[in-house]
Design an enzyme around this catalytic site. Structure first.
Site, mmCIF file in Angstrom:
data_model
loop_
_atom_site.group_PDB
_atom_site.id
_atom_site.type_symbol
_atom_site.label_atom_id
_atom_site.label_comp_id
_atom_site.label_asym_id
_atom_site.label_seq_id
_atom_site.Cartn_x
_atom_site.Cartn_y
_atom_site.Cartn_z
ATOM 1 N N HIS A 156 65.072 -31.850 -32.970
ATOM 2 C CA HIS A 156 64.393 -31.159 -34.073
ATOM 3 C C HIS A 156 63.049 -31.850 -34.285
ATOM 4 O O HIS A 156 62.908 -33.044 -34.017
ATOM 5 C CB HIS A 156 65.278 -31.321 -35.320
ATOM 6 C CG HIS A 156 64.862 -30.513 -36.502
ATOM 7 N ND1 HIS A 156 63.812 -30.871 -37.322
ATOM 8 C CD2 HIS A 156 65.362 -29.367 -37.031
ATOM 9 C CE1 HIS A 156 63.699 -29.986 -38.296
ATOM 10 N NE2 HIS A 156 64.631 -29.058 -38.145
ATOM 11 N N ASP A 161 70.781 -38.346 -35.212
ATOM 12 C CA ASP A 161 70.514 -37.262 -36.153
ATOM 13 C C ASP A 161 71.826 -36.511 -36.363
ATOM 14 O O ASP A 161 72.243 -35.712 -35.524
ATOM 15 C CB ASP A 161 69.437 -36.329 -35.587
ATOM 16 C CG ASP A 161 69.122 -35.176 -36.525
ATOM 17 O OD1 ASP A 161 69.797 -35.044 -37.568
ATOM 18 O OD2 ASP A 161 68.191 -34.398 -36.216
ATOM 19 N N GLN A 167 73.588 -31.885 -38.232
ATOM 20 C CA GLN A 167 74.528 -30.817 -37.910
ATOM 21 C C GLN A 167 75.940 -31.351 -37.721
ATOM 22 O O GLN A 167 76.905 -30.712 -38.123
ATOM 23 C CB GLN A 167 74.081 -30.092 -36.622
ATOM 24 C CG GLN A 167 72.700 -29.468 -36.684
ATOM 25 C CD GLN A 167 72.601 -28.315 -37.660
ATOM 26 O OE1 GLN A 167 73.603 -27.711 -38.034
ATOM 27 N NE2 GLN A 167 71.392 -27.997 -38.092
ATOM 28 N N CYS A 181 62.407 -25.080 -35.364
ATOM 29 C CA CYS A 181 61.816 -26.416 -35.488
ATOM 30 C C CYS A 181 62.081 -27.256 -34.248
ATOM 31 O O CYS A 181 62.324 -28.466 -34.338
ATOM 32 C CB CYS A 181 62.315 -27.139 -36.731
ATOM 33 S SG CYS A 181 61.876 -26.324 -38.255
#
Lengths: 152, 413
Positions: B129, B207, B210, B371
């Site tokens: 992202h 990250d 999600q 993104c």
């Protein structure tokens, strides 16, 4: 059938021009060009213009985008040929107004009325106006790259 | 409904917990398939935030009065809940941010500018992202670190051989990679990524924006150094995110923003910093949102990650089965381990047109570059449509999507 109520947005001429644009090519000879870019969605267009004296003789474009942006670019090319830069700049302003409000009384824009349906779809207005922003930038000798956001 | 009962969750009950799911879009049922962008909120989250504002609210960490003390307790209890949710060793490992993006920027600005040295490298992957790309580019341009991009395979998985080779020269200081792609749904092999990085002297940031929505995160089992996620994707409010980091890292890192709440003492000559994690939390934080996040975490815990993960797997399998047989539809990526995100293109119809038509039927999907422009380039597409799932998503909703896509295709033929 399903989507019949979307016909105000996707009129036949838009589906047709979106699928098989008449002006969707880079001109062999051109004297102005500019890129338009909608960074929020990834639509891109490059517009090529050739003048004959004071008026525009040919417009071509290369675009990656949705049916509405392609159809808008193609119908724009039809509409502006034969007009001067000053007339086209006024048409671009008139078109932006029509895309936002759905209303237009500019005679030169009558053929573009099928695109007025975007005014009911706020997220799609920029699809229709992107080619005009690029064309205006080409005529002004600036790159539309940075100017797109301000067209919102 | 039969399709509802086929997954592991009591969806009738869960859907009743989310007031917005009763909304009609132009007279049609809302089919919300955009949870990866931001999830809807259960009643308990809404109630917790309203309750705070109606009954128990004042600024925190500073008042000596009843309201301030109670509000501080409520807000700080969220830190305990976050630590429990991620199995962090201590509540002090939890720094509150506005969102995942701020967590990446915090690490880039603090760890990146103090510990990482020019000549060292940061590794990201080809499926990040923008939030996990741009802060490192800014760091590169400011300090001269090198930015390396680990490639993905055509299936949409990290190319692990290339990744390992990228760390071989020992110059990589930090690996920052997605735990689950917001475009392809790929779960990355976090354990192996971290082992390889640690063996080569690099720290790892994941990250988890999600992944934490669908799977249990255990930061100690992973031995991950930094882990970022955001509240609004986990059925909580916007404006509150989380940075988990190992204690020794947080101790070494300087604060990025100065102001109230992050200091110990202030004079005109100098100031000293508050203890970890408060030195990273300048100014009045998102108090109401923090309290809402606590309710969201407890809600997720009450359902349980086993059931949530099984539900996600059932939805994903069903979506892949239904969408893959649609004429002209191409699903992006084919990772072995895939979560509840399916991006696709439809021949003859641009993603925006697809989204507009679906919207007419009350179906919300995302369309565009998500993104992740460099990933779009890698996939050779300008934009895709993306359907993503949450705990309230039903198999029947995926059927509505698939049936409607058939009509979309006919419309543009």
């Amino acid at each position: 059938m399903m989507f019949e109520d979307l016909r105000d947005l996707y009129q036949d001429v838009i589906l047709d021009r979106g699928r098989t644009p008449r002006h969707g090519r880079r001109l062999d000879v051109f004297d102005a060009d500019a890129k338009g870019d909608n960074p929020m969605c990834g639509d891109r267009v490059q517009v090529f213009v050739r003048h004959d004296g004071a008026s525009v003789a040919a417009v071509g474009f290369e675009a990656r985008g949705c049916a509405i942006s392609i159809a808008s670019a193609d119908m724009m090319a039809d509409a502006v040929i034969g007009h001067t830069d000053a007339e086209i700049t006024a048409m671009a302003a008139g078109f932006a107004g029509m895309a936002r409000s759905g209303e237009s009384h500019v005679p030169a824009l009558q053929a573009l009325r099928p695109l007025a349906g975007v005014h009911e779809y706020p997220s799609r207005i920029k699809c229709a106006t992107l080619p005009w922003v690029a064309l205006a930038a080409a005529l002004a000798g600036t790159d539309a790259h940075k100017g797109v956001a301000s067209s919102e | 409904m039969n399709a509802i009962s086929k997954t592991s969750l009591d969806l009738t009950r869960i859907r009743a917990d989310f007031p917005i799911l009763a909304e009609k879009i132009r007279g049609k049922d809302l089919v919300f398939l955009d949870s990866a962008a931001s999830a809807q909120k259960p009643r308990v989250v809404i109630d917790a935030m309203v309750h705070a504002m109606e009954h128990q609210y004042a600024n925190i960490h500073r008042g000596l009065h009843w309201m301030s003390e109670r509000t501080t307790e409520a807000y700080e209890e969220t830190r305990d809940s976050v630590a429990r949710l991620m199995n962090a060793p201590d509540r002090r490992n939890i720094v509150f941010t506005r969102n995942s993006t701020e967590a990446f920027n915090l690490v880039a600005l603090s760890y990146g500018r103090s510990v990482l040295q020019p000549g060292q490298a940061v590794v990201i992957s080809e499926m990040e992202h923008h939030a996990n790309i741009v802060p490192w580019q800014m760091l590169r341009d400011a300090t001269g670190i090198e930015l390396r991009i680990a490639p993905i395979t055509d299936a949409g998985e990290i190319d692990m051989l290339a990744y390992e080779a990228m760390l071989a020269d020992g110059r990589v200081g930090l690996v920052s990679i997605t735990h689950m792609s917001n475009v392809l749904g790929t779960y990355t092999p976090a354990q192996r990524i971290i082992e390889i990085a640690h063996r080569n002297g690099a720290k790892v940031m994941l990250d988890g924006s999600q992944s934490i929505v669908h799977r249990r995160i255990d930061v100690q089992a992973l031995d991950v150094d930094f882990f970022a996620w955001t509240g609004h994707k986990l059925y909580g409010p916007t404006g509150i995110g989380v940075l988990y980091a190992k204690a020794e890292l947080l101790e070494r890192m300087p604060p990025v923003m100065g102001g109230g709440d992050m200091i110990s003492t202030v004079t005109y000559q100098n100031s000293t910093w508050a203890e970890v994690p408060h030195k990273f939390e300048a100014g009045t934080p998102a108090i109401i949102e923090g309290i809402g996040l606590n309710a969201a975490i407890k809600y997720v815990e009450s359902i349980g990650y086993d059931a949530i993960a099984a539900h996600e797997a059932a939805l994903t399998d069903h979506a892949l089965a239904r969408l893959s047989v649609i004429d002209g539809l191409t699903i992006m990526g084919r990772p072995q381990d895939r979560g509840g995100v399916v991006s696709f293109t439809l021949e003859g119809a641009h993603a925006h047109d697809v989204a507009t038509l679906l919207d007419r039927q009350g179906i919300a999907v995302r369309a565009g570059h998500h993104c992740a422009q460099p990933l779009m380039q890698r996939l050779g597409v300008d934009s895709t449509a993306r359907a993503s799932f949450g705990i309230y998503t039903t198999l029947a909703e995926i059927d509505v999507l698939a049936d409607t896509l058939d009509h979309v295709r006919t419309f543009f033929k």
